[in-house]
Each structure stands twice: as C-alpha cells, then as structure tokens.
Design a protein around this motif. Structure first.
Motif, mmCIF file in Angstrom:
data_model
loop_
_atom_site.group_PDB
_atom_site.id
_atom_site.type_symbol
_atom_site.label_atom_id
_atom_site.label_comp_id
_atom_site.label_asym_id
_atom_site.label_seq_id
_atom_site.Cartn_x
_atom_site.Cartn_y
_atom_site.Cartn_z
ATOM 1 N N THR A 133 -8.071 1.098 -2.140
ATOM 2 C CA THR A 133 -6.635 0.870 -1.935
ATOM 3 C C THR A 133 -6.169 -0.180 -2.932
ATOM 4 O O THR A 133 -6.952 -1.047 -3.341
ATOM 5 C CB THR A 133 -6.335 0.417 -0.489
ATOM 6 O OG1 THR A 133 -4.918 0.368 -0.285
ATOM 7 C CG2 THR A 133 -6.930 -0.939 -0.188
ATOM 8 N N ARG A 134 -4.887 -0.089 -3.333
ATOM 9 C CA ARG A 134 -4.355 -1.024 -4.320
ATOM 10 C C ARG A 134 -3.111 -1.711 -3.793
ATOM 11 O O ARG A 134 -2.355 -1.166 -2.996
ATOM 12 C CB ARG A 134 -4.022 -0.301 -5.631
ATOM 13 C CG ARG A 134 -5.223 0.282 -6.328
ATOM 14 C CD ARG A 134 -4.902 0.753 -7.727
ATOM 15 N NE ARG A 134 -4.686 -0.363 -8.637
ATOM 16 C CZ ARG A 134 -4.580 -0.219 -9.962
ATOM 17 N NH1 ARG A 134 -4.646 0.982 -10.508
ATOM 18 N NH2 ARG A 134 -4.379 -1.264 -10.739
ATOM 19 N N GLY A 135 -2.903 -2.938 -4.225
ATOM 20 C CA GLY A 135 -1.747 -3.715 -3.816
ATOM 21 C C GLY A 135 -1.991 -5.177 -4.112
ATOM 22 O O GLY A 135 -2.744 -5.508 -5.038
ATOM 23 N N LYS A 136 -1.356 -6.063 -3.348
ATOM 24 C CA LYS A 136 -1.625 -7.493 -3.524
ATOM 25 C C LYS A 136 -3.119 -7.746 -3.371
ATOM 26 O O LYS A 136 -3.701 -8.564 -4.095
ATOM 27 C CB LYS A 136 -0.840 -8.317 -2.498
ATOM 28 C CG LYS A 136 -1.039 -9.819 -2.667
ATOM 29 C CD LYS A 136 -0.205 -10.622 -1.677
ATOM 30 C CE LYS A 136 -0.425 -12.121 -1.888
ATOM 31 N NZ LYS A 136 0.381 -12.934 -0.945
ATOM 32 N N THR A 138 -6.483 -5.518 -3.667
ATOM 33 C CA THR A 138 -7.070 -4.239 -4.063
ATOM 34 C C THR A 138 -8.530 -4.218 -3.607
ATOM 35 O O THR A 138 -9.267 -5.174 -3.859
ATOM 36 C CB THR A 138 -6.986 -4.042 -5.588
ATOM 37 O OG1 THR A 138 -5.603 -3.916 -5.953
ATOM 38 C CG2 THR A 138 -7.734 -2.801 -6.033
ATOM 39 N N LYS A 220 -3.974 -2.023 3.908
ATOM 40 C CA LYS A 220 -2.784 -1.274 3.480
ATOM 41 C C LYS A 220 -1.533 -1.797 4.176
ATOM 42 O O LYS A 220 -0.463 -1.894 3.570
ATOM 43 C CB LYS A 220 -2.984 0.219 3.763
ATOM 44 C CG LYS A 220 -4.006 0.882 2.846
ATOM 45 C CD LYS A 220 -4.247 2.335 3.224
ATOM 46 C CE LYS A 220 -5.304 2.955 2.323
ATOM 47 N NZ LYS A 220 -5.608 4.368 2.698
ATOM 48 N N ASN A 223 -0.640 -5.101 2.543
ATOM 49 C CA ASN A 223 0.016 -4.864 1.256
ATOM 50 C C ASN A 223 1.458 -4.399 1.443
ATOM 51 O O ASN A 223 2.355 -4.777 0.678
ATOM 52 C CB ASN A 223 -0.773 -3.835 0.447
ATOM 53 C CG ASN A 223 -2.076 -4.404 -0.100
ATOM 54 O OD1 ASN A 223 -2.221 -5.624 -0.252
ATOM 55 N ND2 ASN A 223 -3.027 -3.535 -0.393
ATOM 56 N N SER A 224 1.691 -3.572 2.479
ATOM 57 C CA SER A 224 3.036 -3.044 2.700
ATOM 58 C C SER A 224 4.011 -4.143 3.119
ATOM 59 O O SER A 224 5.167 -4.139 2.672
ATOM 60 C CB SER A 224 3.006 -1.936 3.762
ATOM 61 O OG SER A 224 2.754 -2.468 5.053
ATOM 62 N N ASN A 226 3.777 -7.259 2.319
ATOM 63 C CA ASN A 226 3.986 -8.116 1.154
ATOM 64 C C ASN A 226 4.952 -7.456 0.177
ATOM 65 O O ASN A 226 5.762 -8.129 -0.453
ATOM 66 C CB ASN A 226 2.662 -8.428 0.470
ATOM 67 C CG ASN A 226 1.957 -9.619 1.099
ATOM 68 O OD1 ASN A 226 2.258 -10.763 0.813
ATOM 69 N ND2 ASN A 226 1.018 -9.326 2.008
ATOM 70 N N ASP A 227 4.877 -6.118 0.039
ATOM 71 C CA ASP A 227 5.812 -5.402 -0.824
ATOM 72 C C ASP A 227 7.230 -5.502 -0.268
ATOM 73 O O ASP A 227 8.196 -5.665 -0.997
ATOM 74 C CB ASP A 227 5.412 -3.921 -0.941
ATOM 75 C CG ASP A 227 4.137 -3.744 -1.773
ATOM 76 O OD1 ASP A 227 3.814 -4.670 -2.542
ATOM 77 O OD2 ASP A 227 3.500 -2.691 -1.655
ATOM 78 N N LYS A 230 9.176 -8.732 -1.018
ATOM 79 C CA LYS A 230 9.597 -9.033 -2.394
ATOM 80 C C LYS A 230 11.111 -8.843 -2.565
ATOM 81 O O LYS A 230 11.699 -7.984 -1.946
ATOM 82 C CB LYS A 230 8.845 -8.116 -3.381
ATOM 83 C CG LYS A 230 7.369 -8.449 -3.461
ATOM 84 C CD LYS A 230 6.666 -7.515 -4.427
ATOM 85 C CE LYS A 230 5.192 -7.824 -4.533
ATOM 86 N NZ LYS A 230 4.486 -6.915 -5.445
#
Length: 230
Positions: A133-136, A138, A220, A223-224, A226-227, A230
């Motif tokens: 998984t990728r994001g703040k 990974t 996940k 990360n969501s 944190n997105d 923004k």
C-alpha cells in the motif's frame, strides 16, 4: 524437454552474457531491452532461488511510461531481480524498468490480486520489493531466497543444503525505511499521531493488526485520513 527447461530455469544465477538482446513482447509498441543471462542448476542445493514455482504472466512498465505484456516472468530471490523468458531464452530486466506487475489468479475479475513490485522506493537500494500500500506510510515486502544449511550424512541423519525464503516487511515514511512485524504495537508506533481515530476504526471494524490484511486495512485508513486533512 520440459524437464530440461525447468532445470535450466530453476537453477542458480551464474553469469551474464556480454551482449544485449532486443525483444518486443507487444508488437504495437517499441521494443525494450533485456540482458541475456545463463543459468544452470546447482546440484548441491535443493530447490531454486526463484520466488514462483511456475512462470507468471504480467506486465512491465518502463520509466518512460510504456507498458509491455509478458507471458513468463519470475523473481530471482538470490539477487532481488526479475527475469523473463522469451523464445526459450532467459533475460534479466535492465534498469529502465519502473514497475513490474505479476497477475494474480483472478486478475481478469479482480486486479487487487495482482502483485506490484518496484525498485525505486527504498533508499540506497535497487532491489525489487513488493508494494502493499502507498501513502504517507508505504508498506513494502522484501523477498530473499538464499541457500542455508549443509550437505552431510552421519549414517542416521541426512541433511541437505536448500534454498530458504525469507520476507521482511518495511514501513516507508518519507525517506526513512522502518522494518517491522505485524502487531498492534507496531501499528501504534507508526500511527501514533492519529491514535484516537485509529483505535476507534480498529474497534469498529473488529480488526486484529497481527494479521497482515487487517494491518494493511488500518494503514490504508490512516493514509486516507491524512489525505483528507491536506
């Protein structure tokens, strides 16, 4: 003939050929280069350095964004590199590859079963690792397969040197790589800045972070949010 080909494929990586060979797995696109390699079986080691017991189909994405389908791909766990077979010849991908996707058994209906590998994410390392998984945060998985043990017999016990697969899970935060094991404490350490939200999400969804799938679901979610912030 098939037995001979398998023996040729599933052996240790011995030497590189001096020449490079152009191939075109997709006739509608420009060919890409692969370096021809010679492989032969090591009769002193049981098993193979390859991750998959059979060739896998998938696709390769070059650094310029071009995609190519390939019918026979495998991963050499002894050196962290991918190989492919074309016309009964083995090649190794050279460094113009950005991403390699291995199709899962249910690829046509569910692409989430595919495995994604990249070689440009870990700092100071060019080996391919699986991207979970990728994001703040990974999450990556590193595969290695090396010979272990020794060949001996004392007349009662026989021991065989064999290839052993090891995996290492890594959390990538910015440019910092943090090895970890799936657990509640590891998840707490990685997501401490959102502790209340994470605790609530885990409880509401009855997740157990010691399980890989539940841990990844939690990351996940982290990360969501944190997105969204923004």
């Amino acid at each position: 003939m098939n037995k001979f080909i398998l023996t040729l494929i599933f052996g240790t990586f011995v030497s590189f050929a001096l020449s490079q060979t152009n191939i075109s797995p997709n006739i509608l696109a420009e060919p890409f280069q692969g370096q021809h390699i010679n492989m032969k079986a090591d009769n002193n080691v049981e098993g193979t350095p390859l991750l998959f017991s059979d060739w896998k189909s998938g696709e390769v994405t070059l650094k310029n964004g071009e995609n190519y389908d390939l019918a026979k791909i495998n991963f050499n766990g002894s050196d962290g590199k991918f190989i492919y077979s074309k016309n009964d010849t083995i090649y190794e991908f050279i460094d113009n590859v950005s991403e390699i996707k291995i199709y899962g058994e249910n690829h046509s209906n569910d692409s989430t079963s595919d495995m994604i590998f990249r070689s440009d994410l870990l700092p100071d390392q060019s080996n391919f690792v699986q991207v979970l998984t990728r994001g703040k945060i990974t999450i990556l998985k590193e595969f290695t397969k090396k010979p272990e043990g020794e060949n001996y017999s004392n007349g009662i016990v026989n021991n065989t040197r064999k290839y052993v697969l090891h995996t290492q899970d890594i959390a990538l935060i910015g440019n910092k790589a943090v090895p970890f094991k799936y657990s509640s404490s590891a998840l707490d350490d990685l997501t401490s800045d959102k502790k209340d939200q994470m605790d609530r999400y885990i409880k509401e969804n009855n997740l157990k972070p010691k399980r890989e799938n539940d841990f990844l679901k939690s990351i996940k979610f982290y990360n969501s949010i944190n997105d969204t912030a923004k």
